[in-house]
Structure formats: structure tokens, C-alpha cells
Design an enzyme around this catalytic site. Structure first.
Site, mmCIF file in Angstrom:
data_model
loop_
_atom_site.group_PDB
_atom_site.id
_atom_site.type_symbol
_atom_site.label_atom_id
_atom_site.label_comp_id
_atom_site.label_asym_id
_atom_site.label_seq_id
_atom_site.Cartn_x
_atom_site.Cartn_y
_atom_site.Cartn_z
ATOM 1 N N CYS A 1 0.874 -1.121 0.014
ATOM 2 C CA CYS A 1 0.032 0.083 -0.066
ATOM 3 C C CYS A 1 0.883 1.422 -0.175
ATOM 4 O O CYS A 1 1.679 1.466 -0.816
ATOM 5 C CB CYS A 1 -0.825 -0.202 1.137
ATOM 6 S SG CYS A 1 -2.290 1.051 1.016
ATOM 7 N N HIS B 1 -3.756 -4.936 -0.076
ATOM 8 C CA HIS B 1 -3.378 -5.344 1.225
ATOM 9 C C HIS B 1 -3.431 -7.076 1.011
ATOM 10 O O HIS B 1 -4.392 -7.802 1.140
ATOM 11 C CB HIS B 1 -4.156 -4.974 2.274
ATOM 12 C CG HIS B 1 -4.081 -3.493 2.648
ATOM 13 N ND1 HIS B 1 -2.943 -3.161 3.753
ATOM 14 C CD2 HIS B 1 -4.634 -2.291 2.105
ATOM 15 C CE1 HIS B 1 -3.137 -1.853 3.649
ATOM 16 N NE2 HIS B 1 -3.941 -1.328 2.991
ATOM 17 N N GLU C 1 -2.453 -9.014 2.964
ATOM 18 C CA GLU C 1 -2.973 -9.678 4.324
ATOM 19 C C GLU C 1 -4.349 -9.643 4.653
ATOM 20 O O GLU C 1 -4.919 -10.270 5.480
ATOM 21 C CB GLU C 1 -2.327 -8.875 5.494
ATOM 22 C CG GLU C 1 -2.517 -7.445 5.647
ATOM 23 C CD GLU C 1 -1.948 -6.735 4.990
ATOM 24 O OE1 GLU C 1 -1.544 -6.705 3.991
ATOM 25 O OE2 GLU C 1 -2.143 -5.076 5.410
#
Lengths: 239, 184
Positions: free
Chosen positions: B65, B166, B168
Site C-alpha cells: 500500500c 493489502h 494480508e
């Protein structure tokens, strides 16, 4: 698509984790946790369960309930939530929206609105988590959606109470109207009962997401099947 | 940050959070998670005397990001000079009726170049984005996404990789990207 998960006490956190994992594996795009244990005024609440959710699931999730201050919000976000959702405290103290947006960015500030249609008006209700305290706020939904957008909300979840729990479909007319008033994402809530209700709400009201709880909790609808059905109906979804 | 830690644990990867140069030198892989604004991130790196260290890294380095955005020459966010690893300048999205800003949510990423990072990963899958600024397409773009306009969703230059999304938070698809990065 967004999923609502409602829970009552700490004993069931294990179940919540299991459920969250199941929904996430079935393809839910986002989860919303309504922490109703955090609702009573001025009570210190244990929010460590948020950390355990963040540990388990690999999709974004939002926490709603009992967030009344910058400190509450910070705690929830630090535990690993991606977004916070505010409803009644925003009605009592609208400046809270400005403060939260300024501090954490609009992207993580969700405003929940409970709307009840009455005399051809859409009225904002507060404290809907506790039926004995639920009341009309005097605010009109059309105005409130604009105000929260201006104050820095990044997303609105509009829960149409007339439809809630009856599984007759989303309130398309109302959602369409509110959608035309605002630029930020609008999430439909209340009324999902079958697969076509989801198709209808995405087709007719141009919402960014649809939230449902009952149909998933009661395994009436499987999220993976729902998403395949949406795709078959030419609605863009993540599969 | 917590999300990334949990994601690394889920793929059984040891990690340490640090601003210590010695530890960074000892690590096999470096991840720069991005949180907040470009100006602040660059200020923090400067305070920790890490600007040259990061730019000169030779090991696999992943910016996520904002972490990816600061690999560029600059960002229009508060007119910030960035690390200058990739000649590009991050621009803001303009709020439009059908494109609220930030760009937030799941979006498709189309792989435009073969890369060790994305090899064996399904093309045009969905990843989770939250950002108000974007890196325009450039020679280092290896994954493209579209929101108002096409932008760099994944970049690669030598040992530097970046994802605007992202990983994750991007379900199994994101997990595959992280796994692929740590096995580089």
C-alpha cells in the site's frame, strides 16, 4: 457482500471465531460484528476478542457497538479491526464522526443507520440494539445520510427496519433514493430471504454491498452458492 | 500492522518488527507495510536514518500500500519526496459519483508481466484495496487494476516488489502473494 454476526457474551467467542472462519472460507467479502456486550453506557468492555478474530480471518472486518469516543475507536482498530461502525453515538454527538474521520481516515468510519418508514417518511431510529430503549430521533434519513457523508463517513450501512427479519427482500425503493443522495458506498441491510433478493438489490438499487445475517446463520443460504448465483446473473462478485 | 503480523503467522513465517539497521541487514526479506500518509512515513524513515538503507537493499523487499507508493520518486500527497527507487509520481483519485475516494474494497488485478512474485497465481483475481492515491502505470508495473483509470496494482524493480492492495486482507489470493514473496 457483508456478513452480520451478532453475539451476546464471552462464552460464545469460540463459536464466533468458528463462524467467522466458515464465512470467510465460503467467500464472504467482509464481516461485521455487532458487539452488543459493549452497548451498556459507560461500562468498561473487554475487546480482546477482536484480536482473536484478526488472528483467524484474512478478509476485512468491521466492529459495531459501543464505540463512543476516539479512545474506543482506537482500541478496536488496534486490536485489528479494519473498520468501526457507529450508530446511536453518532446521532447523539454528530461531531464524533468528524473527529473519527480526521483521526483515522474516512475509509474506516462506517455509519450505521436504522431507518423506519412511517407516514411516507423515512425516519432515523436510535438504540435499536435494545427494543426497550429504541426511539425515534426526529431525524429524517434523507438528511442524515447527507450529514454523515459531509462529516466524513466513508460508508453507510442502511438498515431498513420495516424489512428487517421478515425475509421479504431489501427495501429497494428506499435504498435507491438514498443511493442517489450520496457518493460514498451504501450497504443494504435488512430483508434478505432468498438468492433473488440479492440479485434484485444489486440490479435495482446500485448498492456497493448487501449485508445479511439470518439467512447465513440459519444456513438458508450458502455464501459460495449465492456468489455463483450472482455471477450467473451478471453481477460482478469476487469468486 | 496487526493484520500483517497475523497473516505472516498464518503462513508460518518468522518475523520481527524493527527500525534497527543491523536487524534489517540480517533479515532475508524486508516488508514495508504502509500506514498513514506519505509525508509522515518518509519523515519516520528519515528519523530512523533508513532512507539510504532501504533504497540500497539487495534482498527481496515488499512494499504494501503506502509502502509501495514510497518506492516512487514522489507523491502528490502533501508534495512528498519519496525513496526514488522507481521513476513515478503518485497521484490522487478525484472523487466522482461512481468512484468514491478512497478506493476501498475488492478489485481485480490483471498480471501484465511474468514475475516470480505472481508466477503460479491465478490471473485477474480479486484483492482488497484501501487508498486515495495511486501510482500511474509505469515500466515497473506488473499488475494492473482499474478504478476511474488503470493504475499500478503490483510493481517490480530488481529486488523491490510492491502491492497497492493489502495481501494480508485479500483472502486466499493475498495469502498466495505473501507466500510467494517469502519464498523468493
Amino acid at each position: 457482500m457483508v456478513k452480520g454476526v451478532q453475539f451476546r457474551n464471552h462464552e460464545v467467542v469460540g463459536d464466533i471465531l468458528q463462524l467467522a472462519e466458515r464465512y470467510s472460507n465460503e467467500g464472504a467479502d467482509e464481516l461485521v460484528f455487532y458487539d452488543i456486550t459493549a452497548s451498556p453506557e459507560d461500562r468498561t468492555v473487554d475487546r480482546s476478542w477482536i484480536n482473536r478474530v484478526a488472528e483467524k480471518i484474512n478478509i476485512p472486518f468491521c466492529v459495531a457497538g459501543g464505540i463512543r469516543s476516539i479512545n474506543d475507536a482506537e482500541e478496536v482498530l488496534n486490536y485489528g479491526a479494519d473498520k468501526i461502525s457507529i450508530n446511536t453515538p453518532a446521532i447523539h454527538n454528530p461531531v464524533l464522526i468528524d473527529e473519527l474521520a480526521k483521526r483515522f481516515g474516512t475509509q474506516c468510519i462506517v455509519i450505521g443507520i436504522d431507518s423506519y418508514e412511517d407516514d411516507d417518511n423515512y425516519k432515523v431510529y436510535s438504540n435499536t440494539g435494545d427494543p426497550s430503549k429504541t426511539k425515534e430521533t426526529g431525524k429524517i434519513v434523507n438528511d442524515w445520510v447527507n450529514e454523515v457523508q459531509e462529516r466524513g463517513a466513508g460508508e453507510i450501512v442502511l438498515n431498513c427496519m420495516n424489512q428487517d427479519g421478515v425475509r421479504n427482500g431489501y427495501d429497494i425503493e428506499q435504498l435507491k433514493l438514498m443511493r442517489s443522495n450520496i457518493n460514498i458506498p451504501l450497504i443494504a441491510s435488512g430483508g434478505a430471504g432468498d438468492l433473488d433478493h440479492f440479485v434484485d438489490v444489486f440490479r435495482a438499487s446500485d448498492v456497493s454491498g448487501a449485508l445479511a445475517a439470518t439467512v447465513f446463520h440459519k444456513s438458508i443460504i450458502n455464501i459460495d452458492e449465492l456468489k455463483k448465483y450472482l455471477r450467473k446473473n451478471e453481477i460482478e462478485v469476487r469468486l | 500492522m496487526a493484520s500483517l503480523e497475523f497473516a505472516l503467522r498464518r503462513i508460518d513465517t518468522d518475523y520481527q518488527i524493527t527500525d534497527d539497521i543491523d536487524l534489517i541487514n540480517k533479515a532475508s526479506h524486508i516488508i514495508l507495510p504502509g500506514v498513514g500518509a506519505a509525508k509522515n512515513a518518509m519523515m519516520r524513515l528519515n528519523q530512523c536514518e533508513l532512507i539510504n538503507e532501504i533504497s540500497n537493499l539487495k534482498k527481496p523487499t515488499l512494499g504494501i500500500c503506502l509502502g509501495m507508493q514510497i518506492f516512487m520518486d514522489a507523491s502528490m500527497e502533501d508534495d512528498t519526496d519519496c525513496l526514488g527507487i522507481i521513476p513515478n509520481t503518485c497521484k490522487p483519485f478525484k472523487p466522482e459519483r461512481d468512484y468514491p475516494v478512497p478506493h476501498m474494497g475488492w478489485n481485480r488485478v490483471h498480471f501484465t508481466f511474468d514475475s516470480m512474485l505472481t508466477r503460479n497465481i491465478k490471473d485477474s483475481d480479486y484483492y482488497y484495496f484501501v487508498h486515495s492515491y495511486y501510482a500511474p502505470l509505469c515500466n515497473e508495473t506488473i499488475g494492473v487494476s482499474k478504478y476511474q483509470t488503470e493504475f499500478s496494482a503490483i510493481i517490480e524493480k530488481d529486488n523491490f516488489f510492491g502491492t497497492q492492495f493489502h495481501p494480508e486482507k485479500s483472502g486466499l489470493a493475498g495469502e498466495k502473494i505473501l507466500k510467494s514473496f517469502v519464498s523468493l
